[in-house]
Design a protein around this motif. Structure first.
Motif, PDB file in Angstrom:
ATOM      1  N   GLU A  31       0.816  -1.214   0.000  1.00 48.08           N
ATOM      2  CA  GLU A  31       0.000   0.000   0.000  1.00 48.08           C
ATOM      3  C   GLU A  31       0.851   1.266   0.000  1.00 48.08           C
ATOM      4  O   GLU A  31       0.500   2.254  -0.650  1.00 48.08           O
ATOM      5  CB  GLU A  31      -0.948   0.000   1.199  1.00 48.08           C
ATOM      6  CG  GLU A  31      -2.043   1.036   1.092  1.00 48.08           C
ATOM      7  CD  GLU A  31      -3.144   0.827   2.093  1.00 48.08           C
ATOM      8  OE1 GLU A  31      -4.317   1.100   1.760  1.00 48.08           O
ATOM      9  OE2 GLU A  31      -2.860   0.404   3.231  1.00 48.08           O
ATOM     10  N   LEU A  43      -4.860   7.156  -0.083  1.00 47.75           N
ATOM     11  CA  LEU A  43      -4.252   5.822  -0.030  1.00 47.75           C
ATOM     12  C   LEU A  43      -3.100   5.795   0.974  1.00 47.75           C
ATOM     13  O   LEU A  43      -2.947   4.830   1.741  1.00 47.75           O
ATOM     14  CB  LEU A  43      -3.753   5.419  -1.415  1.00 47.75           C
ATOM     15  CG  LEU A  43      -3.481   3.922  -1.654  1.00 47.75           C
ATOM     16  CD1 LEU A  43      -4.729   3.103  -1.391  1.00 47.75           C
ATOM     17  CD2 LEU A  43      -2.996   3.707  -3.081  1.00 47.75           C
ATOM     18  N   ASP A  46      -4.535   5.727   4.390  1.00 50.04           N
ATOM     19  CA  ASP A  46      -4.948   4.360   4.690  1.00 50.04           C
ATOM     20  C   ASP A  46      -3.736   3.519   5.074  1.00 50.04           C
ATOM     21  O   ASP A  46      -3.805   2.695   5.995  1.00 50.04           O
ATOM     22  CB  ASP A  46      -5.660   3.764   3.472  1.00 50.04           C
ATOM     23  CG  ASP A  46      -6.389   2.481   3.799  1.00 50.04           C
ATOM     24  OD1 ASP A  46      -6.942   2.386   4.914  1.00 50.04           O
ATOM     25  OD2 ASP A  46      -6.415   1.570   2.957  1.00 50.04           O
ATOM     26  N   ALA A 124      -6.858  -0.221  -2.983  1.00 55.82           N
ATOM     27  CA  ALA A 124      -7.853  -0.027  -1.927  1.00 55.82           C
ATOM     28  C   ALA A 124      -8.776  -1.243  -1.805  1.00 55.82           C
ATOM     29  O   ALA A 124      -9.170  -1.625  -0.697  1.00 55.82           O
ATOM     30  CB  ALA A 124      -8.670   1.227  -2.199  1.00 55.82           C
ATOM     31  N   GLY A 127      -6.935  -3.844   0.036  1.00 57.06           N
ATOM     32  CA  GLY A 127      -6.874  -3.442   1.440  1.00 57.06           C
ATOM     33  C   GLY A 127      -8.174  -3.722   2.171  1.00 57.06           C
ATOM     34  O   GLY A 127      -8.174  -4.155   3.326  1.00 57.06           O
ATOM     35  N   LEU A 128      -9.294  -3.492   1.491  1.00 53.84           N
ATOM     36  CA  LEU A 128     -10.606  -3.747   2.089  1.00 53.84           C
ATOM     37  C   LEU A 128     -10.762  -5.232   2.421  1.00 53.84           C
ATOM     38  O   LEU A 128     -11.264  -5.585   3.504  1.00 53.84           O
ATOM     39  CB  LEU A 128     -11.708  -3.309   1.126  1.00 53.84           C
ATOM     40  CG  LEU A 128     -13.151  -3.418   1.641  1.00 53.84           C
ATOM     41  CD1 LEU A 128     -13.381  -2.466   2.794  1.00 53.84           C
ATOM     42  CD2 LEU A 128     -14.138  -3.136   0.507  1.00 53.84           C
ATOM     43  N   ASP A 158      -9.537   1.281   9.752  1.00 57.26           N
ATOM     44  CA  ASP A 158      -8.780   1.168   8.514  1.00 57.26           C
ATOM     45  C   ASP A 158      -9.635   0.580   7.395  1.00 57.26           C
ATOM     46  O   ASP A 158      -9.489   0.945   6.224  1.00 57.26           O
ATOM     47  CB  ASP A 158      -7.544   0.296   8.742  1.00 57.26           C
ATOM     48  CG  ASP A 158      -6.548   0.411   7.601  1.00 57.26           C
ATOM     49  OD1 ASP A 158      -6.245   1.547   7.210  1.00 57.26           O
ATOM     50  OD2 ASP A 158      -6.102  -0.619   7.090  1.00 57.26           O
ATOM     51  N   SER A 162     -10.347   2.236   3.786  1.00 56.71           N
ATOM     52  CA  SER A 162     -10.230   1.590   2.478  1.00 56.71           C
ATOM     53  C   SER A 162     -11.496   1.800   1.656  1.00 56.71           C
ATOM     54  O   SER A 162     -11.429   2.040   0.445  1.00 56.71           O
ATOM     55  CB  SER A 162      -9.975   0.089   2.659  1.00 56.71           C
ATOM     56  OG  SER A 162      -8.742  -0.138   3.305  1.00 56.71           O
TER      57      SER A 162
END
Length: 294
Positions: A31, A43, A46, A124, A127-128, A158, A162
């Motif tokens: 990331e 980003l 995040d 993203a 990341g989710l 977090d 995301s």
């Protein structure tokens, strides 16, 4: 049997923390690189939150291992308080990161940089997914551990970050409004700050040996007075070593000499109604005789 159950829960908690740490730590690197390449502050914010996730998980694991050390002559309560120190550090770290992101977003709103929205979107989304898995892993046992709760809260915030980055990436892709990136970063910061502040207050309250969250000292005093043969309660103190290990001391005034039965009954009531196990009760006989008014 109860000890075996607790040991099993602790092992499960450790396994969940380790797995969550491997997931978030591995994705953190990707990331940060993605945030630099795409130029997205949202980003990177995040990624900053994910850094605090990783830090929280590491400290949580350290706190668990340190907390296993037995009590000794220097630390008669053992090392349970380290968990609260870890939770306080986690909350303070996240608070500072959120303030930094807000400041950086303010600067970027004046001069929005070019954003590569599709790269931002892909990172993203990954990341989710990582956050969702980590939340599932940490959801069990978070209510019994303030340290685990702090790690859970950071991963939860977090995940929302995301989600915000995904929305920002889609808007930027279709509208080319680069300032949306900074706006989402601000919203992420404003979402995190109040919850972090609450966690910080709860941790500091325990460090200051305040009455634990959810405990009503007046209600506890009234409940003790409802036990037969207790006339008064004074010097009542309630505090916690860690959020699930609550202690109580009190002086109880009685009129009869059956002290051991009274003490046992009060301890039973405190355990059953308030889950207070560690109690120190000093009984005193009243010097003022009661008299009936006819």
């Amino acid at each position: 049997m109860k000890d075996q159950s607790n040991q099993s829960k602790n092992r499960s908690k450790e396994s969940s923390l380790w797995f969550a740490l491997l997931l978030t730590g591995g994705f953190l690197i990707a990331e940060v690189i993605g945030g630099i390449i795409t130029g997205s502050l949202a980003l990177l914010s995040d990624a900053a939150h994910m850094l605090t996730d990783v830090t929280a998980l590491i400290i949580s694991l350290v706190a668990i291992y340190v907390g296993k050390k037995p009590a000794d002559a220097s630390r008669t309560y053992g090392y349970y308080r380290f968990e609260i120190l870890a939770a306080t550090f986690n909350a303070a770290l996240l608070f500072v990161v959120a303030l930094f992101i807000l400041f950086e977003a303010y600067k970027r709103l004046k001069n929005p940089p070019e954003i590569y929205s599709m790269g931002m979107l892909v990172i993203a989304l990954l990341g989710l997914i990582i956050n969702f898995i980590a939340i599932k892993l940490l959801s069990h046992g978070k209510e019994s551990s303030l340290n685990l709760k702090s790690a859970y809260l950071e991963v939860w915030s977090d995940m929302l970050s995301s989600l915000g980055v995904i929305i920002a990436a889609l808007i930027i892709h279709y509208t080319h409004l680069a300032w949306i990136d900074s706006l989402v970063a601000v919203l992420i910061g404003l979402w995190v700050l109040p919850r972090t502040w609450q966690l910080l207050k709860e941790s500091i309250n325990i460090l200051l040996e305040g009455v634990p969250e959810g405990m009503d000292i007046k209600n506890i005093e009234t409940t003790i007075l409802s036990v037969a043969d207790i006339l008064d309660v004074h010097d009542l103190h309630i505090w916690a070593i860690t959020n699930d290990k609550i202690s109580l001391t009190a002086h109880l005034v009685t009129q009869i000499g059956n002290e051991e039965n009274i003490r046992t009954e009060v301890q039973k009531v405190l355990s059953e109604q308030f889950n207070i196990i560690h109690t120190t009760l000093q009984l005193e006989q009243s010097r003022t005789p009661t008299c009936e008014v006819h």
